[in-house]
Scaffold this motif. Structure first.
Motif, PDB file in Angstrom:
ATOM      1  N   ASP A 130      39.298 -23.235  -0.191  1.00 49.82           N
ATOM      2  CA  ASP A 130      38.787 -22.650   1.047  1.00 49.82           C
ATOM      3  C   ASP A 130      38.354 -21.238   0.690  1.00 49.82           C
ATOM      4  OD1 ASP A 130      38.301 -21.479   3.472  1.00 49.82           O
ATOM      5  OD2 ASP A 130      40.225 -22.014   4.366  1.00 49.82           O
ATOM      6  N   THR A 132      35.431 -18.062   1.146  1.00 47.49           N
ATOM      7  CA  THR A 132      34.291 -17.455   1.841  1.00 47.49           C
ATOM      8  C   THR A 132      33.550 -16.610   0.818  1.00 47.49           C
ATOM      9  OG1 THR A 132      35.597 -17.387   3.868  1.00 47.49           O
ATOM     10  CG2 THR A 132      33.589 -16.078   3.833  1.00 47.49           C
ATOM     11  N   TRP A 161      27.952 -13.361  10.654  1.00 50.95           N
ATOM     12  CA  TRP A 161      27.812 -14.627   9.935  1.00 50.95           C
ATOM     13  C   TRP A 161      28.674 -14.613   8.669  1.00 50.95           C
ATOM     14  CZ3 TRP A 161      26.190 -14.169   4.898  1.00 50.95           C
ATOM     15  CH2 TRP A 161      25.496 -12.997   4.550  1.00 50.95           C
ATOM     16  N   ASP A 162      29.035 -15.800   8.220  1.00 50.75           N
ATOM     17  CA  ASP A 162      29.623 -15.911   6.873  1.00 50.75           C
ATOM     18  C   ASP A 162      29.348 -17.288   6.294  1.00 50.75           C
ATOM     19  OD1 ASP A 162      31.665 -17.723   7.617  1.00 50.75           O
ATOM     20  OD2 ASP A 162      32.987 -16.088   8.196  1.00 50.75           O
ATOM     21  N   ARG A 164      30.890 -20.267   3.769  1.00 51.21           N
ATOM     22  CA  ARG A 164      32.213 -20.722   3.339  1.00 51.21           C
ATOM     23  C   ARG A 164      32.095 -22.059   2.625  1.00 51.21           C
ATOM     24  NH1 ARG A 164      36.667 -22.012   8.039  1.00 51.21           N
ATOM     25  NH2 ARG A 164      38.555 -21.870   6.798  1.00 51.21           N
ATOM     26  N   LEU A 166      34.409 -25.289   1.697  1.00 49.24           N
ATOM     27  CA  LEU A 166      35.696 -25.926   1.996  1.00 49.24           C
ATOM     28  C   LEU A 166      35.792 -27.252   1.261  1.00 49.24           C
ATOM     29  CD1 LEU A 166      36.371 -25.662   5.839  1.00 49.24           C
ATOM     30  CD2 LEU A 166      37.965 -25.134   4.014  1.00 49.24           C
ATOM     31  N   GLU A 167      36.940 -27.477   0.665  1.00 49.44           N
ATOM     32  CA  GLU A 167      37.155 -28.759  -0.001  1.00 49.44           C
ATOM     33  C   GLU A 167      37.797 -29.713   0.996  1.00 49.44           C
ATOM     34  OE1 GLU A 167      39.794 -28.373  -3.258  1.00 49.44           O
ATOM     35  OE2 GLU A 167      39.726 -30.492  -3.764  1.00 49.44           O
ATOM     36  N   GLU A 168      37.067 -30.777   1.304  1.00 47.08           N
ATOM     37  CA  GLU A 168      37.566 -31.749   2.272  1.00 47.08           C
ATOM     38  C   GLU A 168      37.299 -33.150   1.737  1.00 47.08           C
ATOM     39  OE1 GLU A 168      36.735 -29.574   6.503  1.00 47.08           O
ATOM     40  OE2 GLU A 168      34.998 -29.894   5.221  1.00 47.08           O
ATOM     41  N   TYR A 175      29.640 -24.382   4.700  1.00 51.08           N
ATOM     42  CA  TYR A 175      29.504 -24.057   6.120  1.00 51.08           C
ATOM     43  C   TYR A 175      28.903 -22.667   6.283  1.00 51.08           C
ATOM     44  CZ  TYR A 175      32.693 -27.938   7.086  1.00 51.08           C
ATOM     45  OH  TYR A 175      33.273 -29.170   7.172  1.00 51.08           O
ATOM     46  N   THR A 177      28.992 -20.031   9.310  1.00 47.66           N
ATOM     47  CA  THR A 177      29.524 -19.754  10.646  1.00 47.66           C
ATOM     48  C   THR A 177      28.755 -18.580  11.243  1.00 47.66           C
ATOM     49  OG1 THR A 177      31.656 -20.353   9.713  1.00 47.66           O
ATOM     50  CG2 THR A 177      31.671 -19.405  11.922  1.00 47.66           C
ATOM     51  N   MET A 178      28.406 -18.720  12.515  1.00 46.11           N
ATOM     52  CA  MET A 178      27.660 -17.670  13.214  1.00 46.11           C
ATOM     53  C   MET A 178      28.326 -17.396  14.549  1.00 46.11           C
ATOM     54  SD  MET A 178      24.395 -16.920  11.991  1.00 46.11           S
ATOM     55  CE  MET A 178      23.464 -17.491  10.570  1.00 46.11           C
ATOM     56  N   ALA A 207      28.580 -20.187  18.270  1.00 48.41           N
ATOM     57  CA  ALA A 207      27.213 -20.720  18.236  1.00 48.41           C
ATOM     58  C   ALA A 207      27.046 -21.838  19.267  1.00 48.41           C
ATOM     59  CB  ALA A 207      26.910 -21.246  16.847  1.00 48.41           C
ATOM     60  N   TYR A 213      27.054 -26.392  11.862  1.00 49.75           N
ATOM     61  CA  TYR A 213      27.813 -25.480  10.997  1.00 49.75           C
ATOM     62  C   TYR A 213      27.753 -25.920   9.536  1.00 49.75           C
ATOM     63  CZ  TYR A 213      29.906 -23.121  15.014  1.00 49.75           C
ATOM     64  OH  TYR A 213      30.093 -22.386  16.159  1.00 49.75           O
ATOM     65  N   GLN A 214      27.875 -27.223   9.351  1.00 47.82           N
ATOM     66  CA  GLN A 214      27.925 -27.741   7.974  1.00 47.82           C
ATOM     67  C   GLN A 214      26.511 -27.844   7.423  1.00 47.82           C
ATOM     68  OE1 GLN A 214      30.555 -31.072   7.430  1.00 47.82           O
ATOM     69  NE2 GLN A 214      29.542 -31.682   5.540  1.00 47.82           N
TER      70      GLN A 214
ATOM     71  N   TYR B 115      48.826 -29.112   4.135  1.00 52.71           N
ATOM     72  CA  TYR B 115      47.641 -29.926   3.950  1.00 52.71           C
ATOM     73  C   TYR B 115      48.017 -31.401   4.036  1.00 52.71           C
ATOM     74  CZ  TYR B 115      43.296 -31.615   1.920  1.00 52.71           C
ATOM     75  OH  TYR B 115      42.111 -32.246   1.707  1.00 52.71           O
ATOM     76  N   ARG B 179      34.044 -25.218  24.792  1.00 50.60           N
ATOM     77  CA  ARG B 179      34.437 -26.104  23.702  1.00 50.60           C
ATOM     78  C   ARG B 179      35.384 -27.144  24.281  1.00 50.60           C
ATOM     79  NH1 ARG B 179      30.625 -24.794  21.236  1.00 50.60           N
ATOM     80  NH2 ARG B 179      30.477 -23.558  19.372  1.00 50.60           N
ATOM     81  N   THR B 191      33.919 -16.348  13.015  1.00 50.47           N
ATOM     82  CA  THR B 191      33.505 -15.522  11.867  1.00 50.47           C
ATOM     83  C   THR B 191      34.583 -14.499  11.492  1.00 50.47           C
ATOM     84  OG1 THR B 191      32.337 -14.112  13.440  1.00 50.47           O
ATOM     85  CG2 THR B 191      31.001 -15.673  12.185  1.00 50.47           C
TER      86      THR B 191
END
Lengths: 239, 203
Positions: A130, A132, A161-162, A164, A166-168, A175, A177-178, A207, A213-214, B115, B179, B191
Motif C-alpha cells: 500500500d 502512495t 489528489w494522490d 496510490r 495497492l496490492e489486492e 488508484y 484519489t481526488m 469525487a 478511482y481505479q 489483512y 455515499r 486524499t
C-alpha cells in the motif's frame, strides 16, 4: 424616428449593462486593497505549500522507488527539507503536530519500501503493498480573505489528489484519489513571514459517483509504478 | 433501629439520585435508524433543510429517527432554527460524548488492521476485536488529526461495499458527498488518509 430612438436607447442600455458588468468584476478583483496584494500572494504561497506538505505525509519519495540501494542519506536530506518547510509555513505548535505525523508515517514508508525492494513472493508473504507515490493540489482559489497585518484570514478552495498503488488479490492496482477541499486558515506575520496559526472547518468533498478511482491493474509492482508515473492529475480532475 | 432505617432511606435516595441523573436513559432503535439512513441517503428528506455540507445534519436525522430525543442542546425546529450540535460535526461529537456517555470504540484509528486474504484491510470499526458492528454507531473523522472533527457518518451494518463488491466489513452511509454502504474508514475516497484520525461512538 421611433425606430432610431429605440435603437439608440438599446445601445445606451447595452453600454450601461456592459459598464456595470466590467465594474462589478473589477470591484470583486479589488476586494483586497493594492497595498495588500503582495501579502495576499505571500499568504497563498504559504497556504498552498502547507497543504502540499500535509498531503505529502505518507508519500514515498521518488528516490526510494527507483532503486534498491541504501538511500539513508537521501532520506535524511528529504526529511530535513520537509521539516524545514513545515517550520516555515506553520506556527510552532502546528508544526510540531505535523512533524509528529510526518515522522510516524515516514517509519511506515521506510518499512513499506523495504518490502517493495524484495522479491514479489516475499512482499506477498509479509504484507499487502500500500504505497502512495505522489500527491499535490490544483485549481487553488482564495476566498473571504481578510488581510490586516500582522493578522490574516483566508478560505482556500482547491482540489487535492494522490496516486496510490495497492496490492489486492495478488494484483497491483493503481488508484488516483481526488477530493475538493475547502479549508479556512488564520495566519500571522512574524518578521516578514506569514505563518499559519490555525486551520479549521475542513470540508472534503469526495469525487462524484461516476469518477473512476481505479486507473489500472497490473501483474507486477514495476508495471504498476511505470503506469502510475504517467497519470496526469489535470486530465483526471472530476471537479 | 431508627438510625438503621434512616441510613437505609438515605442510601436508597442516594442510589436513586445516582442512577436517575447520571446519564439520560433512552431506548435506541438501531433498526429504525438504519432504515432511515438507507431511505434518505440518496433522496434527502424534504422535511429537513439540505445544507451545503450536510454530513452532520444527516447523522442527526438518523439518530433522531432511532429514538434520540431533541432537547435544548440538540434540536432542529426548522430551516433557520437548529442547534450547532445538529449540524457541526465537532459539536455533535462533544455533545454525544458529554451527554450520552457514548462508548468510544476506536480511539485515533491507526493502520494496524488485519489483512484477510481477498478481503481488504481494516474491515471492522473495532479493529482490536474484529467484531462486526451493529447499526448504532456514529463515526467522526478528523482529516488532519488537528483535534477538530471535520466529518460524520453513520454505520448501517456489515456487508460488501457498494463501490467494490470484494470489500467486506462495517459499512456507512453519509452525506456530502452521498455515499451508500461504503467501508467505514472511507480510505479509498480520502486524499488525507495518512493524517486522518477516526473516532467511533456507540449510542
Amino acid at each position: 424616428m421611433t425606430k432610431l430612438l429605440n435603437s439608440r436607447l438599446f445601445v445606451a442600455i447595452l453600454v450601461v449593462a456592459c459598464l456595470s458588468f466590467v465594474l462589478a468584476f473589477s470591484v470583486a478583483a479589488n476586494d483586497i486593497p493594492e497595498s495588500n496584494q503582495q501579502d495576499l500572494a505571500e499568504i497563498i504561497e504559504c497556504v498552498t505549500t502547507a497543504e502540499e506538505l500535509v498531503l505529502a505525509v505518507g508519500v514515498t519519495p521518488d528516490f526510494m522507488l527507483d532503486n534498491n540501494i541504501d538511500c539513508s542519506t537521501e532520506i535524511e536530506e528529504y526529511e530535513s527539507s520537509q521539516k524545514s518547510q513545515i517550520n516555515r509555513v506553520y506556527s510552532e505548535d502546528m508544526a510540531s503536530q505535523i512533524i509528529l505525523q510526518y515522522d510516524n508515517n515516514m517509519d511506515a514508508v521506510i518499512n513499506q519500501n523495504a518490502t517493495t525492494n524484495t522479491t514479489s513472493e516475499d512482499a506477498v508473504a509479509t504484507s499487502p503493498l500500500d504505497i502512495t507515490i505522489d500527491s499535490g493540489i490544483m485549481d487553488f482559489s482564495a476566498n473571504n480573505s481578510i488581510i490586516n497585518p500582522p493578522y490574516a484570514k483566508i478560505t482556500a478552495d482547491f482540489v487535492a489528489w494522490d496516486i496510490r498503488i495497492l496490492e489486492e488479490n495478488n494484483k497491483f492496482n493503481v488508484y488516483m484519489t481526488m477530493s475538493n477541499v475547502i479549508r479556512s486558515f488564520e495566519l500571522s506575520n512574524e518578521n516578514g513571514n506569514w505563518r499559519i496559526t490555525q486551520a479549521s472547518d475542513t470540508n472534503q468533498i469526495f469525487a462524484p459517483d461516476d469518477y473512476e478511482y481505479q486507473k489500472g491493474t497490473f501483474a507486477t509492482f514495476e508495471e504498476a509504478l511505470a503506469f502510475a508515473k504517467t497519470l496526469d492529475p489535470e486530465t483526471n480532475n472530476p471537479f | 433501629m431508627k438510625k438503621i432505617k434512616t441510613f437505609i432511606l438515605m442510601l436508597s435516595l442516594l442510589t436513586f439520585t445516582i442512577v436517575g441523573f447520571s446519564a439520560p436513559t433512552y431506548a435506541y432503535n438501531a433498526t429504525k435508524a438504519v432504515k432511515y439512513a438507507d431511505t434518505y441517503v440518496s433522496n434527502p428528506n424534504s422535511a429537513y433543510r439540505k445544507f451545503t455540507f450536510d454530513c452532520t445534519n444527516f447523522v442527526s436525522q438518523i439518530m433522531h429517527a432511532g429514538g434520540l430525543n431533541m432537547n435544548g442542546n440538540w434540536y432542529y425546529n426548522g430551516r433557520n432554527d437548529y442547534s450547532r450540535t445538529w449540524t457541526i460535526a465537532d459539536d455533535l461529537k462533544n455533545y454525544l460524548k458529554n451527554n450520552y456517555g457514548a462508548t468510544r470504540l476506536s480511539d485515533g484509528w491507526t493502520k494496524n488492521g488485519t489483512y484477510h486474504g481477498s478481503i481488504w484491510l481494516y474491515p471492522y470499526i473495532n479493529n482490536s476485536s474484529n467484531i462486526p458492528t451493529s447499526g448504532d454507531v456514529v463515526i467522526f473523522y478528523d482529516w488532519e488529526d488537528d483535534g477538530i472533527i471535520d466529518h460524520a457518518s453513520y454505520c448501517v451494518g456489515t456487508g460488501y461495499a457498494t463501490s467494490e463488491t470484494t470489500l467486506y466489513g462495517d459499512l456507512i452511509n453519509q452525506h456530502t458527498k452521498e455515499r451508500v454502504r461504503e467501508l467505514w474508514h472511507l480510505d479509498k475516497f480520502n486524499t488525507h488518509r495518512a493524517t486522518t484520525a477516526i473516532y467511533a461512538f456507540r449510542l
